[in-house]
Motif scaffolding. Sequence first.
Motif, PDB file in Angstrom:
ATOM      1  N   UNK A  11       3.047 -15.596  39.494  1.00  0.00           N
ATOM      2  CA  UNK A  11       3.642 -16.035  38.450  1.00  0.00           C
ATOM      3  C   UNK A  11       3.380 -17.437  37.917  1.00  0.00           C
ATOM      4  N   UNK A  12       3.574 -18.330  38.820  1.00  0.00           N
ATOM      5  CA  UNK A  12       3.096 -19.795  38.440  1.00  0.00           C
ATOM      6  C   UNK A  12       1.941 -20.327  38.232  1.00  0.00           C
ATOM      7  N   UNK A  13       0.881 -19.330  38.998  1.00  0.00           N
ATOM      8  CA  UNK A  13      -0.337 -19.497  38.675  1.00  0.00           C
ATOM      9  C   UNK A  13      -1.002 -19.205  37.412  1.00  0.00           C
ATOM     10  N   UNK A  14      -0.353 -17.759  36.914  1.00  0.00           N
ATOM     11  CA  UNK A  14      -0.707 -17.122  35.791  1.00  0.00           C
ATOM     12  C   UNK A  14      -0.283 -17.826  34.725  1.00  0.00           C
ATOM     13  N   UNK A  15       0.903 -18.565  34.775  1.00  0.00           N
ATOM     14  CA  UNK A  15       1.698 -19.201  33.716  1.00  0.00           C
ATOM     15  C   UNK A  15       0.917 -20.389  33.581  1.00  0.00           C
ATOM     16  N   UNK A  16       0.441 -21.287  34.541  1.00  0.00           N
ATOM     17  CA  UNK A  16      -0.405 -22.447  34.392  1.00  0.00           C
ATOM     18  C   UNK A  16      -1.766 -22.448  33.979  1.00  0.00           C
ATOM     19  N   UNK A  17      -2.281 -21.340  34.290  1.00  0.00           N
ATOM     20  CA  UNK A  17      -3.770 -21.162  34.195  1.00  0.00           C
ATOM     21  C   UNK A  17      -4.248 -20.529  32.890  1.00  0.00           C
ATOM     22  N   UNK A  18      -3.668 -19.160  32.758  1.00  0.00           N
ATOM     23  CA  UNK A  18      -4.003 -18.659  31.509  1.00  0.00           C
ATOM     24  C   UNK A  18      -4.113 -19.208  30.245  1.00  0.00           C
ATOM     25  N   UNK A  19      -3.160 -19.877  29.837  1.00  0.00           N
ATOM     26  CA  UNK A  19      -2.957 -20.528  28.341  1.00  0.00           C
ATOM     27  C   UNK A  19      -4.226 -21.365  28.563  1.00  0.00           C
ATOM     28  N   UNK A  20      -4.422 -22.286  29.549  1.00  0.00           N
ATOM     29  CA  UNK A  20      -5.451 -23.366  29.667  1.00  0.00           C
ATOM     30  C   UNK A  20      -6.939 -22.440  29.268  1.00  0.00           C
ATOM     31  N   UNK A  21      -7.078 -21.438  30.003  1.00  0.00           N
ATOM     32  CA  UNK A  21      -8.331 -20.793  30.171  1.00  0.00           C
ATOM     33  C   UNK A  21      -8.566 -20.101  28.469  1.00  0.00           C
ATOM     34  N   UNK A  22      -7.560 -19.610  28.003  1.00  0.00           N
ATOM     35  CA  UNK A  22      -7.701 -18.995  26.800  1.00  0.00           C
ATOM     36  C   UNK A  22      -7.975 -19.996  25.351  1.00  0.00           C
ATOM     37  N   UNK A  23      -7.255 -21.202  25.790  1.00  0.00           N
ATOM     38  CA  UNK A  23      -7.610 -22.408  24.829  1.00  0.00           C
ATOM     39  C   UNK A  23      -8.863 -22.963  24.786  1.00  0.00           C
TER      40      UNK A  23
END
Length: 311
Positions: A11-23
Amino acid sequence: MMLPLALMALCALAAATAPRLLARADWPDREPVLALWVWQCVVVGLLLCCGLTMALTAAAASSVVRGNVFAPAPHGVVEAYALSAYGPWAAPVAVVLACGAAWTAVMLTREVRAARARRRRRRAELLTRSPLLPGERPARYRLVVLEGDRPDAWWLPGSTPHLVVTTAALRRLDGRGLDAVLEHELDHARARHDWLLHCSSALAGGFPQVPVFAAFRDQVHRLVELAADDAASRRCGRRTTALALVELNEDRGVFGPCPAGFARVPERVDRLLSPAPRIPAARRWRLTALATLVPAVPLLVTLVPALQALR
């Protein structure tokens, strides 16, 4: 306790990385519908991680919950999860996550109720300004033309959805431009963007300290407009849709110092007039599959002990 820790780490990994990757990605503006799907999968994955962790820790802390969670499972499956080894932290973790789930439900309920109240007020205003004719019965959809000095059009969802257009918009837009505006609003209705907006606003409002939910809300508000623009441009053409946006919004001063709520209109016009090519279909399918894995991974991780016990 390893399985709940693994779920919360995911959960923490997805919350931290997904917005950055999409941005950083170059494709969301070119494929807004796909970007909306990816964002939804990310958020569902986060909520699944929290929900599964809550279920496991609650089952470890309470024999009643354990009996309900593992009711259809063989005895060997229950032993495979080693719930007795979770220790004294299981109950507090379960309580905290249960409170988060309850707060999420409260915020979503409040958001939906507030939206319904706004819709009721606006429908009452519409009936006052444009009452039903004698003998007219409300249809499944109602097209309402309002007297107004400012060109505008909007979709009002509800039990009897209303598509509202002002007379100023009818005077200013030609036939193709009006078709583009109506198609834009109809795409919001067909895709049920209102529910997506409610869910994103409820999560961001309920958990303002969680950046991924604020990013989800902001991106949803932006991407639904781009998706509706694309739907209108496919039917009426990009240039026609861009000119319709200009005609509807130039009196609001959005092409100078933009007022709040209209800052993205010039970007939408530029995007329509200078379109970037769509990404290849094979890449779209790969991104769709990868996004689907985000909520699937927590489920697979949770089922690993059960699958090993059943071998």
